[in-house]
Design a protein around this motif. Structure first.
Motif, short mmCIF file in Angstrom:
data_model
loop_
_atom_site.label_atom_id
_atom_site.label_comp_id
_atom_site.label_asym_id
_atom_site.label_seq_id
_atom_site.Cartn_x
_atom_site.Cartn_y
_atom_site.Cartn_z
N VAL A 73 0.85 -1.19 0.00
CA VAL A 73 0.00 0.00 0.00
C VAL A 73 0.89 1.25 0.00
O VAL A 73 1.61 1.49 0.97
CB VAL A 73 -0.92 0.02 1.23
CG1 VAL A 73 -1.79 1.27 1.22
CG2 VAL A 73 -1.78 -1.23 1.29
N ASN B 242 -4.05 -13.07 4.23
CA ASN B 242 -4.26 -11.68 3.87
C ASN B 242 -3.01 -10.84 4.10
O ASN B 242 -2.06 -11.29 4.72
CB ASN B 242 -5.41 -11.11 4.70
CG ASN B 242 -6.68 -11.93 4.53
OD1 ASN B 242 -7.05 -12.23 3.41
ND2 ASN B 242 -7.30 -12.31 5.63
N ASN C 101 -1.58 -7.74 6.11
CA ASN C 101 -1.92 -6.99 7.32
C ASN C 101 -0.89 -5.92 7.61
O ASN C 101 0.31 -6.17 7.50
CB ASN C 101 -1.99 -7.95 8.53
CG ASN C 101 -3.18 -8.87 8.45
OD1 ASN C 101 -4.32 -8.41 8.44
ND2 ASN C 101 -2.94 -10.15 8.38
N LEU D 92 -4.80 -2.59 9.51
CA LEU D 92 -5.39 -2.47 8.17
C LEU D 92 -5.19 -3.82 7.48
O LEU D 92 -4.07 -4.31 7.38
CB LEU D 92 -4.69 -1.36 7.38
CG LEU D 92 -5.00 -1.31 5.88
CD1 LEU D 92 -6.44 -0.92 5.61
CD2 LEU D 92 -4.04 -0.33 5.18
N THR D 93 -6.31 -4.42 7.03
CA THR D 93 -6.22 -5.71 6.35
C THR D 93 -6.70 -5.58 4.91
O THR D 93 -7.77 -5.02 4.65
CB THR D 93 -7.07 -6.77 7.08
OG1 THR D 93 -6.60 -6.89 8.43
CG2 THR D 93 -6.97 -8.13 6.41
N LEU D 94 -5.90 -6.09 3.99
CA LEU D 94 -6.32 -6.22 2.60
C LEU D 94 -6.58 -7.70 2.35
O LEU D 94 -5.71 -8.54 2.59
CB LEU D 94 -5.23 -5.72 1.64
CG LEU D 94 -5.23 -4.21 1.39
CD1 LEU D 94 -4.80 -3.45 2.63
CD2 LEU D 94 -4.33 -3.86 0.22
N TYR D 95 -7.79 -8.01 1.88
CA TYR D 95 -8.18 -9.41 1.72
C TYR D 95 -7.70 -9.92 0.37
O TYR D 95 -8.02 -9.35 -0.67
CB TYR D 95 -9.69 -9.55 1.88
CG TYR D 95 -10.11 -9.12 3.28
CD1 TYR D 95 -9.93 -9.96 4.36
CD2 TYR D 95 -10.61 -7.84 3.52
CE1 TYR D 95 -10.25 -9.57 5.64
CE2 TYR D 95 -10.94 -7.43 4.80
CZ TYR D 95 -10.76 -8.30 5.85
OH TYR D 95 -11.07 -7.89 7.13
N THR E 81 -12.54 -0.54 -0.69
CA THR E 81 -11.51 -1.05 -1.59
C THR E 81 -10.24 -0.22 -1.48
O THR E 81 -10.30 1.01 -1.44
CB THR E 81 -12.02 -1.05 -3.04
OG1 THR E 81 -13.20 -1.86 -3.11
CG2 THR E 81 -10.99 -1.63 -3.99
N LEU E 82 -9.09 -0.91 -1.42
CA LEU E 82 -7.79 -0.23 -1.37
C LEU E 82 -6.82 -1.06 -2.22
O LEU E 82 -6.73 -2.27 -2.04
CB LEU E 82 -7.30 -0.12 0.08
CG LEU E 82 -5.95 0.54 0.34
CD1 LEU E 82 -5.92 1.97 -0.18
CD2 LEU E 82 -5.63 0.53 1.83
N ARG F 198 -8.09 -4.24 -3.69
CA ARG F 198 -8.48 -5.35 -2.81
C ARG F 198 -9.58 -4.89 -1.86
O ARG F 198 -9.58 -3.73 -1.44
CB ARG F 198 -7.30 -5.79 -1.94
CG ARG F 198 -6.08 -6.19 -2.70
CD ARG F 198 -6.14 -7.69 -2.99
NE ARG F 198 -4.98 -8.10 -3.74
CZ ARG F 198 -5.02 -8.93 -4.78
NH1 ARG F 198 -6.15 -9.43 -5.20
NH2 ARG F 198 -3.91 -9.29 -5.40
N ALA G 225 -10.84 -4.15 1.66
CA ALA G 225 -9.99 -3.74 2.78
C ALA G 225 -10.85 -3.28 3.94
O ALA G 225 -11.94 -2.74 3.75
CB ALA G 225 -9.04 -2.62 2.36
#
Lengths: 321, 321
Positions: free
Chosen positions: B7, B36, B38, B50-53, B93-94, B97, B99
Motif C-alpha cells: 500500500v 491476507n 496486514n 489495516l487488512t487487505l483481503y 476497496t484499497l 483489494r 480492505a
C-alpha cells in the motif's frame, strides 16, 4: 521483507525487565528491512522498534551504528534513537542475536518521489553531515573503491549471465574509478544508504531517517552522489535535473559545497552507481532459490552508470558551480 | 509471513480521509497472517490494523466475518473490532483489494502452551459460543464433512508421495467419518481456526482472539474438538489430559455440554484431525516453489488422527461425563 529470528512471547517479556519502558503488550514482526529482523514492540509506555541483528551485520560494527544514531538524535536529527537499558547499555542479546530497542519513528517512505522530497532530503543530509562532525568513532567504508575489486572478483565473471559483456564493462569501469577517485575531498560520517525506503515523511515534511547499518566515514559529497542516483532518476531511467537542483541547493543552504566537491560529483555519482550495480549483481548471483527477499535488478544501475559516464561536467546535472 | 499487496503512502492517506480515526503517521506491513496482507496503522488517534483481503478469502464472505467480529465485540468478547468509516461502512476497496480497518488488539500468542492457557481458552470459547447465538448471518462450513471428499480428490492421490499408503488411509477414514458424523448436535457460529497463533495473552490473561476468516455455522462441540487437537498435544505427539480437562471444564462452567456432545467428542476430534491433515496435505502438494509461506507438516495431524482412532470413549481424554 523478512523476519529471520522469531522471538517467543516469554523471551521478550523477560528481555523487557532489563528496561524502563513498561511492560510488553504486543510484539509483531514487520515485513521491512533486508538485513535484520524488526519488530514493532508495543508496551504500556508506547511504541518501539526491537531489532535483532542478523548475520550480514558485523557485531563489532554495532557500537558505531547505535552510537551514531544516538549522537545524531542528541543533536536534533530525527532518527530511531536507541533506548538504554537500566544498566545504561544499548546492546544486549535476545534469542542468540545481538538486539537493541529504538524509539518508534513515525512517517512513511515515499513511493513516488516528488521534488519536495528531494529538497527536504538535501537539507536533512547537510544537517546530518554537520551533526556527525564531532562523532568520535570511526568505521571505514568497506563498500568504497578499495572493496570493489574484491566484490567484483566474488561475482566470478557471472555478470555475463545477467548481461553479455557486463563483466568486461565492470572491469574497465573499476580501472577508471580506481585511477581517478578523488581522495582529498572533505570527509565525515555518511549514512551511505539513503534510499527512499530509508527516509520517512509525514505529508511534505521529512519525519526522520532510518537504517544506519551502512553508515561509515567517507567523502561527504559521495553521499550526495548516492542520492543523485537513488532520488533523481525517473522510472524510465531519465535524469530529473529539477530534483537534483532542489536537493543540492537545499544541501548548500545548510552546508555549502566547495568547488572541488561540486566538480567531483560526476565521478562520485559514477562510483555510487558502480557500487550499487556491483552489490546488486552480487546479490542477484548469490541469492538462494526461494529466499524471502527478492534481489533488486542490477541493470537499473547499469543504466545509471552509463548516464554518469556521459556527463561532461556537474552542470549536466543542472547544478551550477 | 506475508504482505502480498503493498500500500503506497499516498493511497493510505486518501483512504484514511474516509474514516474518523485521525491522520496516518505510519503504516508497516506485518509478517503475520497467511491469507491476507496486514498492516499496523499508526494514526494520530492510536494503533489500528489495516487488512487487505487476498484471493483465498471470498469477498462475499466478508460481511459475515466482519459482522461476526462486530457482534462479538458488542457482547464483550475481545477481538479486532471493525472500524466503520464516516459512511457507516466497514468494507471498502484499497489497491484493488477489499480492505477493512480493525482496532489493534494487544497481547501475544503463546509459543509454549501451558495449562492456564487451555483453561482461559475454554472459558472464552464458551463465551463466544453464547455470544454468537443471536448472530443473524449464516455461513456453512465448507471445510466440514461435505467438503472433504472434494478436497481429497483435489489431492489427486499424491498423498502417497508424502507417506506411502496415506491416500488409502485417508479414503477409509473419510468413509468412516461420513457414515458416523453426528448431525443432530447443537449448532451455532464457531471460529473454526482457534489455533494458538490466533489467541492472544497478556501474562496469564487471554486478551483476545483474532483471525475470524474461517468462522462458520457448525456443530459447537466441533470447535472444542479442533482445540483438543491444536492445544492439548505435546511436541512429542503425546496427549495432555490435564490441558484437555482444564479446557473442557472451563468451557462447561460457562456453557455446560450435553451428554451427546461429550460422547461425540472422539469422532469430532477425529474429524478435526482429518480436516487439518487434509488441508495441510493439499497445501503441501500445491504450494509454489519459493513461496513466502512455508506449508505446515501434514503428518503432525496424521499422528493426531491415529490417536483419536485409538480412543474408546471421551474418558480417554481425561474428560468425565
Amino acid at each position: 521483507m523478512a523476519v529471520y529470528t522469531e522471538v517467543p512471547d516469554d523471551e521478550v517479556e523477560s528481555f523487557l525487565t532489563e528496561y524502563d519502558i513498561g511492560e510488553v503488550l504486543s510484539l509483531k514482526g514487520i515485513a521491512e528491512g533486508v538485513e535484520n529482523s524488526n519488530y514493532i514492540l508495543h508496551t504500556t509506555a508506547g511504541n518501539y522498534i526491537l531489532t535483532l541483528y542478523e548475520k550480514r551485520v558485523k557485531k563489532e560494527d554495532l557500537p558505531f551504528f547505535l552510537g551514531y544514531m544516538q549522537h545524531l538524535a542528541a543533536q536534533g536529527i530525527s532518527c530511531p534513537v536507541p533506548i538504554a537499558g537500566k544498566d545504561g547499555e544499548f546492546l544486549r542479546t535476545l534469542c542468540g542475536r545481538p538486539a537493541a530497542i529504538t524509539a518508534f519513528l513515525d512517517g512513511m517512505w515515499p513511493r513516488r518521489i516528488q521534488p519536495f522530497h528531494c529538497r527536504a532530503l538535501g537539507k536533512t543530509m547537510a544537517e546530518m553531515h554537520l551533526a556527525g562532525a564531532n562523532f568520535p568513532l570511526e568505521r571505514p567504508n568497506s563498500l568504497s573503491v578499495s572493496g570493489w575489486e574484491q566484490l567484483l572478483e566474488a561475482c566470478e565473471g557471472k555478470g555475463d549471465q545477467v548481461k553479455p559483456g557486463l563483466t568486461r564493462e565492470l572491469e574497465q569501469e573499476l580501472t577508471f574509478l580506481s585511477a581517478n577517485w578523488p581522495d582529498s575531498l572533505p570527509k565525515g560520517v555518511i549514512h551511505a544508504d539513503m534510499f527512499q525506503d530509508n527516509v520517512f515523511f509525514i505529508h511534505e515534511n521529512l519525519s526522520g531517517v532510518i537504517d544506519f547499518y551502512f553508515a561509515c566515514n567517507d567523502v561527504l559529497a559521495y553521499e550526495i552522489a548516492i542520492c543523485l542516483n537513488a532520488w533523481c532518476f525517473e522510472q524510465d531511467n531519465s535524469f530529473n535535473v529539477t530534483k537534483a537542483q532542489l536537493m543540492t541547493r537545499a544541501y548548500q543552504e545548510t552546508k555549502p559545497l566547495t568547488r572541488e566537491e561540486l566538480e567531483a560529483l560526476p565521478i562520485l555519482a559514477r562510483g555510487a552507481a558502480f557500487r550499487f550495480l556491483l552489490t546488486r549483481l552480487y546479490d542477484w548471483i548469490n541469492h538462494p532459490a526461494g529466499a524471502f527477499v527478492k534481489p533488486k535488478d542490477p541493470l537499473e544501475y547499469l543504466n545509471k552508470l552509463r548516464f554518469h559516464q556521459s556527463v561532461k561536467s556537474v552542470s549536466d546535472y543542472g547544478i551550477t558551480l
